[in-house]
Write a protein that holds these residues in place. Sequence first.
Motif, mmCIF file in Angstrom:
data_model
loop_
_atom_site.group_PDB
_atom_site.id
_atom_site.type_symbol
_atom_site.label_atom_id
_atom_site.label_comp_id
_atom_site.label_asym_id
_atom_site.label_seq_id
_atom_site.Cartn_x
_atom_site.Cartn_y
_atom_site.Cartn_z
ATOM 1 N N ARG A 719 0.900 -1.173 0.015
ATOM 2 C CA ARG A 719 0.026 0.089 0.098
ATOM 3 C C ARG A 719 0.942 1.321 0.070
ATOM 4 O O ARG A 719 1.924 1.164 0.482
ATOM 5 C CB ARG A 719 -0.896 0.123 1.230
ATOM 6 C CG ARG A 719 -2.100 -0.768 1.065
ATOM 7 C CD ARG A 719 -3.201 -0.652 1.834
ATOM 8 N NE ARG A 719 -4.347 -1.543 1.934
ATOM 9 C CZ ARG A 719 -5.208 -1.218 1.175
ATOM 10 N NH1 ARG A 719 -5.249 -0.097 0.365
ATOM 11 N NH2 ARG A 719 -6.366 -2.095 0.965
ATOM 12 N N ARG A 725 -3.738 0.620 -3.097
ATOM 13 C CA ARG A 725 -2.906 -0.839 -3.208
ATOM 14 C C ARG A 725 -2.283 -1.154 -4.469
ATOM 15 O O ARG A 725 -2.926 -0.732 -5.494
ATOM 16 C CB ARG A 725 -4.197 -1.444 -2.570
ATOM 17 C CG ARG A 725 -3.779 -3.022 -2.543
ATOM 18 C CD ARG A 725 -5.205 -3.876 -2.002
ATOM 19 N NE ARG A 725 -4.490 -5.205 -1.697
ATOM 20 C CZ ARG A 725 -4.703 -6.389 -2.429
ATOM 21 N NH1 ARG A 725 -5.044 -6.298 -3.503
ATOM 22 N NH2 ARG A 725 -4.180 -7.651 -2.099
ATOM 23 N N GLU A 757 1.784 -5.766 2.889
ATOM 24 C CA GLU A 757 0.668 -6.617 3.328
ATOM 25 C C GLU A 757 1.093 -7.907 3.800
ATOM 26 O O GLU A 757 1.942 -8.427 3.210
ATOM 27 C CB GLU A 757 -0.385 -6.706 2.158
ATOM 28 C CG GLU A 757 -1.425 -5.442 1.889
ATOM 29 C CD GLU A 757 -2.416 -5.692 1.004
ATOM 30 O OE1 GLU A 757 -2.315 -7.003 0.399
ATOM 31 O OE2 GLU A 757 -3.110 -4.866 0.684
#
Length: 759
Positions: A719, A725, A757
């Motif tokens: 991100r 994203r 992530e």
Amino acid sequence: MIDYAKALNEAQYAAATCGDGPVLVVAGAGSGKTRTITYRLAWLAERGVAPESMLLLTFTRKAAQEMLHRAGLLCDHALAGVQGGTFHAFAYGILRRFRPEWLGDRPFTVMDSADITAAVKHCKDALGLGKGDRAFPKTQAIVGLLSKARNKELPLAEILQREAFHLLPYADGLTELGRRYDAFRRETGVMDYDDLLFELEALLREDARAAELLRSRYRHILVDEYQDTNLVQARIVRLLAGPEGEAPGNVMAVGDEAQSIYAFRGANVRNILDFPKLFPDARVIRLEENYRSTQPILAVANNLLEHAAESFRKTLFTRREGGSPVRLVTPFSDKSQARLVVERIRELLQTHLPHEIAVLFRAGFHSFALEMALNQAGIAFRKYGGLRYTEAAHVKDVIAFARLLLNPLDMSAFERLAALHEGIGPKTAQKLYEAAASGDTARMAKAFARHGAFRADMEFIESLRARPQTPSLTLAAILEQYRPLLELHYPEDWPRRQQALEELLQMAAGYTELDLFLADLALESPEEEEGGGEDRITLSTIHSAKGLEWNAVLIIDLVEDRFPSRHALARPEDFEEERRLMYVACTRARQQLDLYAPATIFSRAEQGMTHVNQSPFVREMGPQLAEQWLEGFGGGLHRRESGLGTQREMGSMSDSRPSAPLRPAAGLFRGKGRVSSSPADGGEDCQLPPEERLSAAPSPAAPAAASAGESRLPRGYCRHRIFGRGKVVRHLPPDKVQVNFPGFGLKVILAEYLLMEDD
């Protein structure tokens, strides 16, 4: 007797008590200009100069009255005979006595603004200009263009080339209209405001008897705000002081070249810069002691003056001790800037009353996102210099499209859109509304048969209703549909309005529902008719803030293309005026000054956020002049303790773009920096300072080092604060990665600026 040495500082005393001859008083911001003029008037009176022989020329009647009143109190009201007022009022009084020859025995009158507009319209109609052409500029806009050309003493075509290029096809017609308007005034024995000045100059040049009478009467001439004079006003002052070619008499001009910011009205900074040439042997006295601001604020102001191309070198200082450091804040974007400014205002409200806080900006539309954020936070404000965003007619038009999209029965929105189309008045609009509200297809077709353009707008709204999109995309489509109407109804300035409308897309970017966005736009605090000023902060353009001051000042949008404006980069003199505008903005602050330079701004052309360079006025600042604060990944601010910051501190900022180095203004006219979408440009994509680029550049041993360190680089999904994203595509040793962001494409980013992530 007045004790001048006790009442004034050394420079003020020198100015107030100087002898005969021309004098230029260069009065820095907050240096006691009015006090100096007041004591000068009193000193002359005490030395036996008759009040009737003094002439005080100002730009407002209020300023002249205040100075004369204060001087009168010092001299026990012995200055009642002083002639004081504006250039135009003085010119009118003289022309009543010494009438221009072309008038003959006829009386003359001075037209007010309504009369001028009516006269120009009469001439336009007589020439048949604009008939059947709704793109022809409106009469009020023509009046402004003609006056600007007169005050700047430039051909009208050149004014259009500089400021209204989209009207160039009408240059010949407008020039002919200007000639017809000139003849009209002579034929009917009337003058407009500009005529008063040019007729006075002609009198002083052509009527030797009148000129000598005026010079013998006005032995001492004082001019306030001399930096705001236009060319003809400066010539009038010189002619009143004595015939050209002879030594001038007693003229004191007071002003500050660093505060000359009204070129758009015709003011010419050359008047004050060239004063010593126009008035040989003139004394130049600098007022440098500041009574308004703290020294940290003055240090920033002085830095601006040091980089000026041409100025009377002066260094502002104060005897006040202490003062809060100036803060330089780098938000991620112009949108997060609005949130950070609101948070800062909340902090300032703990120690300052609302009316002691101001947010300043280069152009009225720069505050639109902030206005919405303040409304959401419940912080009341007053805005000066332009309408509130939702009060502007073109914004109301676009919002009407969106309102009708949400509610087909919104009568006021329907009638507003209907009124934009030719041939639809209130009664017709009501009939069309009733037909549309009935839901009867046949009835609607019959009612709209003669109004195809409006029917097309209604069909467009229906198509949007059938394919729901995000608020930002919906508004983008509305702007495209509205563009022809914008150009039609606002021919004189539609490019400026179009630029302001594009702010809607940025303001809507954080919303997922159109109705919530429109509600936030509509739910503004009602203005109070009386009072209420004490509980409101101020939002103001810098031009409107001239002459005012606040305890705390926040200046926003300090990036290229906004401040300085993109139009100022074409001509060096325009760029220097932008510098003076920045100087004026900084010197409005008494105690605290915050500068905001967002790292990105919304660009409709790029369909998203675009990296921008800091304003050259910020880049010129040495690191010791301001604390540097950067927005971190969580939205908070982090203090940057040194020029480059520690590695831990940089990591805490996540994806923030490091602030551009504070370096001298070399290459001020470069284009905007953009995030690179090509690995070949990876060394520039994040706008690294030179020192950091050197540390990031691959060394001869880089390939081996990269293989050892590549395992530590991120993989998978990540991100980014601005782009959202994305998926990591490839590594670019030693410390960058290429990421594919949906909607933005491939971008090259420093790995430490990404939040990975979990697998």
